[in-house]
Design an enzyme around this catalytic site. Structure first.
Site, PDB file in Angstrom:
ATOM      1  N   GLU A 198       0.825  -1.198   0.000  1.00  0.00           N
ATOM      2  CA  GLU A 198       0.000   0.000   0.000  1.00  0.00           C
ATOM      3  C   GLU A 198       0.864   1.255   0.000  1.00  0.00           C
ATOM      4  O   GLU A 198       2.047   1.220   0.295  1.00  0.00           O
ATOM      5  CB  GLU A 198      -0.925   0.027   1.210  1.00  0.00           C
ATOM      6  CG  GLU A 198      -0.306  -0.442   2.524  1.00  0.00           C
ATOM      7  CD  GLU A 198       0.868   0.367   3.023  1.00  0.00           C
ATOM      8  OE1 GLU A 198       0.795   1.621   2.947  1.00  0.00           O
ATOM      9  OE2 GLU A 198       1.849  -0.217   3.491  1.00  0.00           O
ATOM     10  N   GLU A 352       4.502  -0.585   1.468  1.00  0.00           N
ATOM     11  CA  GLU A 352       4.609  -0.704   0.012  1.00  0.00           C
ATOM     12  C   GLU A 352       4.553  -2.141  -0.490  1.00  0.00           C
ATOM     13  O   GLU A 352       4.493  -2.386  -1.682  1.00  0.00           O
ATOM     14  CB  GLU A 352       5.906  -0.073  -0.524  1.00  0.00           C
ATOM     15  CG  GLU A 352       6.094   1.386  -0.219  1.00  0.00           C
ATOM     16  CD  GLU A 352       7.395   1.935  -0.816  1.00  0.00           C
ATOM     17  OE1 GLU A 352       8.146   1.162  -1.454  1.00  0.00           O
ATOM     18  OE2 GLU A 352       7.657   3.129  -0.647  1.00  0.00           O
TER      19      GLU A 352
END
Length: 397
Positions: A198, A352
């Site tokens: 994310e 991430e």
């Protein structure tokens, strides 16, 4: 802009009907995989977690011998209205900048994906600042250096959870459905493993609020400083988390309630205090399980979404693999509640999906050992000397 072309989103009845069809791990395949591990030419348990990993993969796929090819990390990007409360150290412009940088492989997960020969699938769920139109695509994995446009609002980010619900239930369902769509796309394109990541300023606040709602624990137990918020911001962060999770915590948390009500309460909590990114990751876990595909958990935001998926469909946890132990406070609570154990300890807290490419390579190695290592019989080794060791409980797995 490209938009989702659907007559209507999936409703909660359709979601719950679909997720109840998730099958748990194949016990027969697990049994046979354990038998094969016991026959390989090595002392019992000598490859530790690699043995356990190969057995788990067998349960997911239904096959004792598995080959893990290229992996794909799906990165869901979205901003959160709660950032206006000063709960994050970075400005929201960072979300847009990093979303663009994913396409160039210039971020942490981008560099690691390149190093470990993994792919990225980048999805805009609601980035606040405008992204150049030329960087968008509508088709997942058609061009992995573009961003799949699945924005839920023309204005981008969620509403401020300190002032009211983050989103409507319909938006939460559409985000979950998008995550399931991306898992389907990864499976169709022939990847054998996926991970979830994310990007979104403010999402450690939304994650901690959800973790408090699920477990019934106060903000002091679920909340860290994220990217490094100052003392005033940290205090405000905990205040908001306690405020929005209170109705769920007063009942002991979602997991303490009746089992038949948990999925509905989880959806309510996601709409009240979640993010478009977290809802989509939740859908990705559910979609992976429906496809019987292994999916790797990254860090804090990723593990809270995994926990949300577990609350909705407990069998989905059979397809989740914890990669690294995040440095972020609350991670241990979330992963222990899931009943999983990370196999890397690197003090990472980037997010991430950065832990996923590393994990893919280790999982690939675990499966290659199962496939390629000789058995005692094949190696022409008499293994009678191991009978005493095999009988000792500490070597049983």
């Amino acid at each position: 802009m490209f938009q989702i072309q659907k007559i209507r989103p999936m409703d909660r009845t359709e979601l719950f009907a679909k997720t109840t069809s998730i099958k748990p791990a194949d016990r027969q395949a697990v049994f046979k995989a354990k038998e094969r591990q016991a026959s390989l030419a090595k002392p019992p348990g000598s490859l530790g977690g690699l043995e356990h990993m190969s057995v788990r993969i067998a349960g997911m796929t239904g096959h004792v011998i598995n080959r893990i090819g290229r992996g794909c990390v799906v990165v869901f990007c979205a901003d959160n209205g709660v950032a206006r409360e000063g709960v994050a150290s970075a400005p929201q412009s960072v979300t847009r900048a990093q979303t663009v940088n994913f396409t160039r492989r210039l971020t942490g997960v981008g560099a690691l994906a390149r190093s470990y020969d993994s792919e990225l699938l980048i999805v805009d769920m609601g980035v606040e600042d405008p992204i150049p139109e030329g960087l968008y695509t509508s088709e997942p994995l058609a061009d992995t250096h573009k961003i799949v446009n699945r924005r839920l609002r023309a204005g981008g980010q969620t509403d401020n959870i300190a002032e009211g619900p983050a989103m409507t239930e319909e938006e939460a369902l559409r985000a979950i459905e998008t995550g399931m769509e991306m898992a389907d796309a990864v499976c169709r394109k022939g990847f054998s493993i996926m991970g979830a990541g994310e990007m979104g300023i403010g999402n450690t606040t939304t994650s901690a609020a959800l973790l408090s709602a699920i477990t019934g624990r106060p903000a002091e137990d679920t909340t860290g400083r994220g990217g490094g918020v100052n003392d005033a911001g940290f205090a405000r962060k905990k205040e908001i988390i306690n405020q929005v999770s209170a109705p769920f915590r007063e009942e002991g948390g979602i997991l303490a309630g009746p089992e038949e009500l948990r999925a509905g309460r989880m959806l309510k909590a996601l709409a009240r205090m979640g993010g478009f990114d977290i809802c989509a990751i939740t859908g990705a876990y559910l979609g992976a399980a429906l496809n019987r595909m292994p999916i790797v958990i990254d860090g804090y935001i990723s593990v809270v979404a995994a926990l949300a998926a577990y609350v909705i469909a407990p069998a989905a946890a059979d397809y989740m693999i914890a990669s690294h132990k995040s440095f972020e406070k609350g991670y241990s609570l979330a992963i222990e509640t899931l009943g999983l154990k990370p196999f890397l300890s690197l003090d990472m807290r980037l997010g991430e999906g950065s832990g996923c490419p590393i994990a893919f390579s280790i999982i690939r190695g675990a499966c290659d050992v199962m496939a390629d290592m000789a058995t005692f019989e094949e190696a022409k080794i008499n293994d009678d000397y191991l009978e005493e060791i095999r009988s000792e409980e500490k070597y049983q797995r």
